[in-house]
Design an enzyme around this catalytic site. Sequence first.
Site, PDB file in Angstrom:
ATOM      1  N   GLU A  89       0.820  -1.218   0.000  1.00 25.52           N
ATOM      2  CA  GLU A  89       0.000   0.000   0.000  1.00 25.52           C
ATOM      3  C   GLU A  89       0.846   1.257   0.000  1.00 25.52           C
ATOM      4  O   GLU A  89       1.975   1.263   0.454  1.00 25.52           O
ATOM      5  CB  GLU A  89      -0.845   0.018   1.278  1.00 25.52           C
ATOM      6  CG  GLU A  89      -1.864  -1.076   1.307  1.00 25.52           C
ATOM      7  CD  GLU A  89      -2.585  -1.144   2.630  1.00 25.52           C
ATOM      8  OE1 GLU A  89      -2.687  -0.118   3.327  1.00 25.52           O
ATOM      9  OE2 GLU A  89      -3.046  -2.244   2.959  1.00 25.52           O
ATOM     10  N   GLU A 162       9.753  -2.414   7.674  1.00 24.97           N
ATOM     11  CA  GLU A 162      10.701  -1.694   8.522  1.00 24.97           C
ATOM     12  C   GLU A 162      11.867  -1.287   7.610  1.00 24.97           C
ATOM     13  O   GLU A 162      12.662  -2.147   7.194  1.00 24.97           O
ATOM     14  CB  GLU A 162      11.147  -2.606   9.679  1.00 24.97           C
ATOM     15  CG  GLU A 162      12.371  -2.165  10.432  1.00 24.97           C
ATOM     16  CD  GLU A 162      12.326  -0.711  10.923  1.00 24.97           C
ATOM     17  OE1 GLU A 162      11.329  -0.297  11.544  1.00 24.97           O
ATOM     18  OE2 GLU A 162      13.304   0.019  10.664  1.00 24.97           O
ATOM     19  N   SER A 191      11.050   6.224   8.991  1.00 22.85           N
ATOM     20  CA  SER A 191      10.541   5.856  10.316  1.00 22.85           C
ATOM     21  C   SER A 191      11.013   4.455  10.679  1.00 22.85           C
ATOM     22  O   SER A 191      10.922   3.530   9.870  1.00 22.85           O
ATOM     23  CB  SER A 191       9.010   5.901  10.280  1.00 22.85           C
ATOM     24  OG  SER A 191       8.486   5.489  11.503  1.00 22.85           O
ATOM     25  N   ASN A 290      -4.742   4.288  15.418  1.00 20.73           N
ATOM     26  CA  ASN A 290      -5.725   3.818  14.453  1.00 20.73           C
ATOM     27  C   ASN A 290      -6.218   2.460  14.922  1.00 20.73           C
ATOM     28  O   ASN A 290      -5.408   1.583  15.220  1.00 20.73           O
ATOM     29  CB  ASN A 290      -5.059   3.653  13.080  1.00 20.73           C
ATOM     30  CG  ASN A 290      -5.288   4.852  12.204  1.00 20.73           C
ATOM     31  OD1 ASN A 290      -6.421   5.278  12.002  1.00 20.73           O
ATOM     32  ND2 ASN A 290      -4.199   5.397  11.695  1.00 20.73           N
ATOM     33  N   CYS A 332      -1.831   1.596   8.367  1.00 20.86           N
ATOM     34  CA  CYS A 332      -0.982   0.639   7.657  1.00 20.86           C
ATOM     35  C   CYS A 332      -1.635  -0.727   7.512  1.00 20.86           C
ATOM     36  O   CYS A 332      -2.086  -1.302   8.483  1.00 20.86           O
ATOM     37  CB  CYS A 332       0.312   0.404   8.424  1.00 20.86           C
ATOM     38  SG  CYS A 332       1.147   1.870   8.869  1.00 20.86           S
TER      39      CYS A 332
HETATM   40  N1  SAH Z   1       8.472   0.057  10.647  1.00 18.81           N
HETATM   41  C1  SAH Z   1       8.556   1.474  10.744  1.00 18.81           C
HETATM   42  C2  SAH Z   1       7.648   2.229   9.800  1.00 18.81           C
HETATM   43  C3  SAH Z   1       6.237   1.764   9.585  1.00 18.81           C
HETATM   44  S1  SAH Z   1       4.907   2.272  10.539  1.00 18.81           S
HETATM   45  C4  SAH Z   1       8.340   1.920  12.160  1.00 18.81           C
HETATM   46  O1  SAH Z   1       8.094   1.093  13.014  1.00 18.81           O
HETATM   47  O2  SAH Z   1       8.490   3.109  12.454  1.00 18.81           O
HETATM   48  C5  SAH Z   1       4.833   3.999  10.657  1.00 18.81           C
HETATM   49  C6  SAH Z   1       4.325   4.454  12.009  1.00 18.81           C
HETATM   50  O3  SAH Z   1       2.954   4.095  12.217  1.00 18.81           O
HETATM   51  C7  SAH Z   1       5.109   3.848  13.171  1.00 18.81           C
HETATM   52  O4  SAH Z   1       5.358   4.822  14.147  1.00 18.81           O
HETATM   53  C8  SAH Z   1       4.132   2.814  13.687  1.00 18.81           C
HETATM   54  O5  SAH Z   1       4.445   2.459  15.006  1.00 18.81           O
HETATM   55  C9  SAH Z   1       2.820   3.526  13.504  1.00 18.81           C
HETATM   56  N2  SAH Z   1       1.628   2.682  13.541  1.00 18.81           N
HETATM   57  C10 SAH Z   1       1.465   1.421  13.118  1.00 18.81           C
HETATM   58  N3  SAH Z   1       0.210   0.993  13.359  1.00 18.81           N
HETATM   59  C11 SAH Z   1      -0.438   2.007  13.933  1.00 18.81           C
HETATM   60  C12 SAH Z   1      -1.760   2.191  14.436  1.00 18.81           C
HETATM   61  N4  SAH Z   1      -2.663   1.212  14.379  1.00 18.81           N
HETATM   62  N5  SAH Z   1      -2.071   3.390  14.971  1.00 18.81           N
HETATM   63  C13 SAH Z   1      -1.161   4.383  15.028  1.00 18.81           C
HETATM   64  N6  SAH Z   1       0.094   4.270  14.583  1.00 18.81           N
HETATM   65  C14 SAH Z   1       0.457   3.096  14.050  1.00 18.81           C
END
Ligand code: SAH
Length: 348
Positions: A89, A162, A191, A290, A332
């Site tokens: 996505e 990641e 990130s 989320n 995500c």
């Molecule tokens: N793997 C990387 C990048 C992907 S996620 C990381 O961990 O940073 C990007 C951001 O969205 C990260 O901060 C992750 O923790 C957050 N994230 C993932 N699922 C989420 C959710 N359900 N609600 C809020 N933030 C979320």
Amino acid sequence: MKKLLTDLTKEELFRELSDEGLPKYRIDQIYKWLNVGASFEEMTNLPKALRATLDEKYSACGAKIIKTAASNDGTVKFLFELGDGNLVEGVLMKYKYGYTLCVSTQVGCRMGCAFCASGRDGLLRNLTAGEMLGEVICADGYLAERLSDARVGNVVLMGSGEPLDNYDNVTTFIRLLGAGKSIGQRSISLSTCGLTENIRRLADDGFSVTLCLSLHSPFDDRRVTVMPTGRKYKVADIISAAKYYFEKSGRRIIVEYALMHSFNDREEDAAELRRLTRDFPCHINLIPLNDTDTGLKGVNGREASAFLSRLTALGASATIRRSLGEDIEGACGQLKRRYVSDLKAITK
Ligand code: SAH
């Protein structure tokens, strides 16, 4: 699979196609086409026979859009199909200063964060640099069709995957973005859940993208209950790697902090978060959780503001991230999960 030409830097492309006997001006033409997402068929200033030969040996596009969902707030979610049929996505967000694309770096993810939908099925594979570039090229094409001069101006590596678990391809992608799309490192955010060796490596390799740390709790014992990587990577080490990145790159660090009710929104969380981040330039991004049917509870607007006030009263720089695309499953992994389960229902 055929060799993907967008995986190559401009110099590599020249080497590859010179070896095939193509003159420089032809390769220039092809390079231009590749960066706007043309198929070989669409490269109309090349002779037909050449297009057919190229098509036999190479692929031109790293990704194609197979589904879009547009939100009322201007956010567009894309489902991209890769050359081997895998799906990832991307999310296009409209801000005052332009368009930002959130890019996926892996099919799935092996980090296993409890709140995240992307990693539920583990890691399938890494994306190549050209596939990530393909996501940007597709989004640019989508914009160009609708608004002639709108383009993706910022890229955030915050989709599925990641990024620091796919270091080589991600750093090549960052270089390709600069060369092919003129998107510089100041317009790119990466990130990570905190893979400290690779944060340091990114610094040593001279990168200056904005580094975002998914912290989500300043306490190791709590953090590890939602982020299994916390077993290996301790908060203190992550912060020390982030400081190192700041010292080398001069770039302010962003801490991402998804607020979860009674889990990380207490007074002691604010105090410890402030203590950890007070001696280097750092901004805290509070993210409304989320809902991804994990049983984890987010916070309401009032609770989020209360936590923000605590942090700012302690002198921290912090904001609550505006939540975009809530009506189109912006979080995500959600669109892909929905699409795949619909597909399963249809093909059953
Ligand atoms: N793997 C990387 C990048 C992907 S996620 C990381 O961990 O940073 C990007 C951001 O969205 C990260 O901060 C992750 O923790 C957050 N994230 C993932 N699922 C989420 C959710 N359900 N609600 C809020 N933030 C979320």
